[in-house]
Scaffold this motif. Structure first.
Motif, PDB file in Angstrom:
ATOM      1  N   SER A 180     -13.804  -1.106  -2.868  1.00  0.00           N
ATOM      2  CA  SER A 180     -14.771  -0.258  -2.178  1.00  0.00           C
ATOM      3  C   SER A 180     -16.044  -1.058  -1.906  1.00  0.00           C
ATOM      4  O   SER A 180     -16.844  -1.301  -2.811  1.00  0.00           O
ATOM      5  CB  SER A 180     -15.093   0.981  -3.026  1.00  0.00           C
ATOM      6  OG  SER A 180     -16.037   1.799  -2.374  1.00  0.00           O
ATOM      7  N   GLU A 195       0.855  -1.188   0.000  1.00  0.00           N
ATOM      8  CA  GLU A 195       0.000   0.000   0.000  1.00  0.00           C
ATOM      9  C   GLU A 195       0.893   1.241   0.000  1.00  0.00           C
ATOM     10  O   GLU A 195       2.101   1.147   0.198  1.00  0.00           O
ATOM     11  CB  GLU A 195      -0.904   0.012   1.233  1.00  0.00           C
ATOM     12  CG  GLU A 195      -1.844  -1.176   1.314  1.00  0.00           C
ATOM     13  CD  GLU A 195      -2.691  -1.194   2.584  1.00  0.00           C
ATOM     14  OE1 GLU A 195      -3.516  -2.098   2.706  1.00  0.00           O
ATOM     15  OE2 GLU A 195      -2.505  -0.294   3.443  1.00  0.00           O
ATOM     16  N   ALA A 208      -7.014   0.434  -0.681  1.00  0.00           N
ATOM     17  CA  ALA A 208      -6.298   0.624  -1.947  1.00  0.00           C
ATOM     18  C   ALA A 208      -4.929  -0.033  -1.865  1.00  0.00           C
ATOM     19  O   ALA A 208      -4.217   0.119  -0.868  1.00  0.00           O
ATOM     20  CB  ALA A 208      -6.143   2.115  -2.255  1.00  0.00           C
ATOM     21  N   GLU A 228      -8.189  -0.607  -6.253  1.00  0.00           N
ATOM     22  CA  GLU A 228      -8.998  -0.086  -5.153  1.00  0.00           C
ATOM     23  C   GLU A 228     -10.210  -0.987  -4.927  1.00  0.00           C
ATOM     24  O   GLU A 228     -10.855  -1.426  -5.880  1.00  0.00           O
ATOM     25  CB  GLU A 228      -9.443   1.348  -5.454  1.00  0.00           C
ATOM     26  CG  GLU A 228      -8.281   2.321  -5.615  1.00  0.00           C
ATOM     27  CD  GLU A 228      -8.742   3.725  -5.973  1.00  0.00           C
ATOM     28  OE1 GLU A 228      -9.972   3.958  -5.990  1.00  0.00           O
ATOM     29  OE2 GLU A 228      -7.876   4.579  -6.239  1.00  0.00           O
ATOM     30  N   THR A 247      -5.933  -1.367   4.501  1.00  0.00           N
ATOM     31  CA  THR A 247      -7.043  -2.113   3.905  1.00  0.00           C
ATOM     32  C   THR A 247      -7.731  -2.952   4.981  1.00  0.00           C
ATOM     33  O   THR A 247      -7.064  -3.591   5.801  1.00  0.00           O
ATOM     34  CB  THR A 247      -6.527  -3.027   2.780  1.00  0.00           C
ATOM     35  OG1 THR A 247      -5.997  -2.208   1.741  1.00  0.00           O
ATOM     36  CG2 THR A 247      -7.631  -3.899   2.215  1.00  0.00           C
ATOM     37  N   ARG A 272      -2.355   0.347  -9.446  1.00  0.00           N
ATOM     38  CA  ARG A 272      -3.167   0.442  -8.243  1.00  0.00           C
ATOM     39  C   ARG A 272      -4.453  -0.358  -8.420  1.00  0.00           C
ATOM     40  O   ARG A 272      -5.004  -0.448  -9.514  1.00  0.00           O
ATOM     41  CB  ARG A 272      -3.522   1.899  -7.934  1.00  0.00           C
ATOM     42  CG  ARG A 272      -2.342   2.747  -7.492  1.00  0.00           C
ATOM     43  CD  ARG A 272      -2.794   4.187  -7.255  1.00  0.00           C
ATOM     44  NE  ARG A 272      -3.787   4.299  -6.204  1.00  0.00           N
ATOM     45  CZ  ARG A 272      -3.517   4.345  -4.901  1.00  0.00           C
ATOM     46  NH1 ARG A 272      -2.246   4.267  -4.492  1.00  0.00           N
ATOM     47  NH2 ARG A 272      -4.475   4.473  -4.007  1.00  0.00           N
ATOM     48  N   SER A 303      -1.169  -0.742  -3.992  1.00  0.00           N
ATOM     49  CA  SER A 303      -0.306  -0.125  -4.998  1.00  0.00           C
ATOM     50  C   SER A 303       0.794  -1.097  -5.397  1.00  0.00           C
ATOM     51  O   SER A 303       1.054  -2.088  -4.704  1.00  0.00           O
ATOM     52  CB  SER A 303       0.309   1.163  -4.452  1.00  0.00           C
ATOM     53  OG  SER A 303       0.953   1.893  -5.476  1.00  0.00           O
TER      54      SER A 303
END
Length: 378
Positions: A214, A126, A152, A212, A138, A210, A154
């Motif tokens: 949600s 991250e 998220a 993400e 996360t 990246r 990375s």
């Protein structure tokens, strides 16, 4: 103590070398990202399933044989970025699915991962959690028969091409090492946003980006291991990755040394081949010394893993030696080739760019030195 390869190992290595060389035009050209055709060609050579059981379509190989095949893949001419992508898919993703997933998830995911129909990506790093993986922002929260995933990630290798993500997150903020959980997350689930690939210095064929999550609801059957076992699962996958993946750099170095020797014999200055000058011949001798020393450390770490005796210090020594040798040898190769080596497309500059990230990913060189020092009692 036997340092020789078995007949089966030699035969398998030659099969990989021959397979790559037949397809070198399609496997040697870096792309951003790799194409599905290139990925499936690597899969046909077995790279995406080497250490997975034959019942799932894998090669059923141990750590040393897996490393030997990865080494032969790049030695034969396959692009290092493609080899890295396949290795990360196999070692950081397929291995934890094999060893920790439910029977249902294994049956659903592993045949496609072994055969190359599914591409996997490891989502741990991250923006605020790299080497310090105990600080993941996360979250993974149980809600009935699902886990709700938010956060998220990375530097996710294979991100834009992935069909499944192995994701680590915090399920209990107060539990420390025992507060992280791992999930295998199919790409088609709602609540997943994948970014465009980063523009990187090297390993161009492997798209990193990246991802993400949600409110992503992941059915509980995709949990790896038990709740709170995420840190141990990640450590297990990193043992395989740090031990086997760096064999791709042994293959790159072998091809690199061969190219340097051929160039040193062919290139003439002051009326003789440049290989007759100690400044060149001794540089190549040092390259060979680094390469062979690193190879022995990597083979030893693989052997220990195959014996059921994974050794954190041996793995750290191997990872450190191979990655730093790859960078140093690439700098030397650039010097040997001179001006032409600096040109894009000539090979030397691409090898240097592909080598540089090896001292960062899978634990930086400084982290490996910490592991080695801790093993010495410091």
């Amino acid at each position: 103590m036997d340092f020789d390869l078995s007949e089966a190992q030699r035969r398998r290595r030659e099969e990989v070398l021959a397979g790559v060389r037949r397809q070198v035009s399609s496997l040697a050209e870096p792309r951003v990202p790799f194409s599905r055709a290139e990925w499936l060609e690597a899969a046909r050579l077995g790279m995406t399933g080497l250490c997975l059981p034959s019942e799932y379509g894998g090669g059923g190989l141990g750590a040393l044989d897996t490393a030997l095949c990865l080494e032969a893949f790049t030695e034969g001419g396959a692009d290092t970025g493609l080899a890295f992508a396949a290795s990360a898919h196999l070692l950081a993703c397929a291995v934890p699915v094999l060893d920790y997933a439910t029977d249902q998830a294994r049956a659903e995911l592993l045949p496609g991962m072994a055969g190359g129909e599914l591409v996997a990506a490891n989502a741990m790093t991250e923006d605020g959690a790299g080497s310090d993986v105990g600080t993941l922002a996360t979250t993974i929260v149980r809600d009935g028969g699902d886990y709700v995933l938010d956060g998220a990630k990375s530097f996710v290798s294979n991100a834009s091409a992935a069909d499944v993500f192995v994701v680590y997150g915090t399920s209990d903020r107060d539990a420390g090492f025992l507060g992280q959980t791992a999930l295998a997350v199919p790409r088609q689930l709602p609540g997943i946003k994948v970014g465009e690939p980063f523009t990187k210095m090297g390993l161009h064929a492997c798209p990193a980006g990246r991802v993400e999550f949600s409110g992503c609801r992941v059915p509980a059957r995709y949990r790896l291991g038990a709740e709170g076992q995420g840190s141990a699962i990640f450590k297990h996958s990193m043992t395989w990755e740090r031990t086997c993946l760096f064999a791709i750099y042994l293959g790159q170095m072998r091809r690199q040394v061969d190219d340097c020797v051929a160039h040193a014999r062919r290139r003439r200055q002051f009326g003789r081949s440049i290989g007759s000058f100690q400044a060149v011949s001794h540089r190549i001798a040092t390259m060979i010394q680094r390469m062979e020393s690193a190879r022995l450390l990597l083979y030893r770490a693989c052997w220990l893993l195959d014996q059921g005796r994974p050794d954190t210090q041996a793995t750290a020594l191997s990872k450190l030696a191979v990655s730093e040798a790859a960078v140093a040898n690439s700098l030397d190769a650039l010097q040997i080739f001179g001006g032409p080596g600096y040109l894009a497309g000539a090979g030397s500059e691409a090898q240097l760019r592909d080598s540089m990230p090896s001292v960062i990913f899978s634990g930086t060189s400084d982290i490996q030195r910490e592991i080695i020092a801790n093993g010495a009692g410091l």
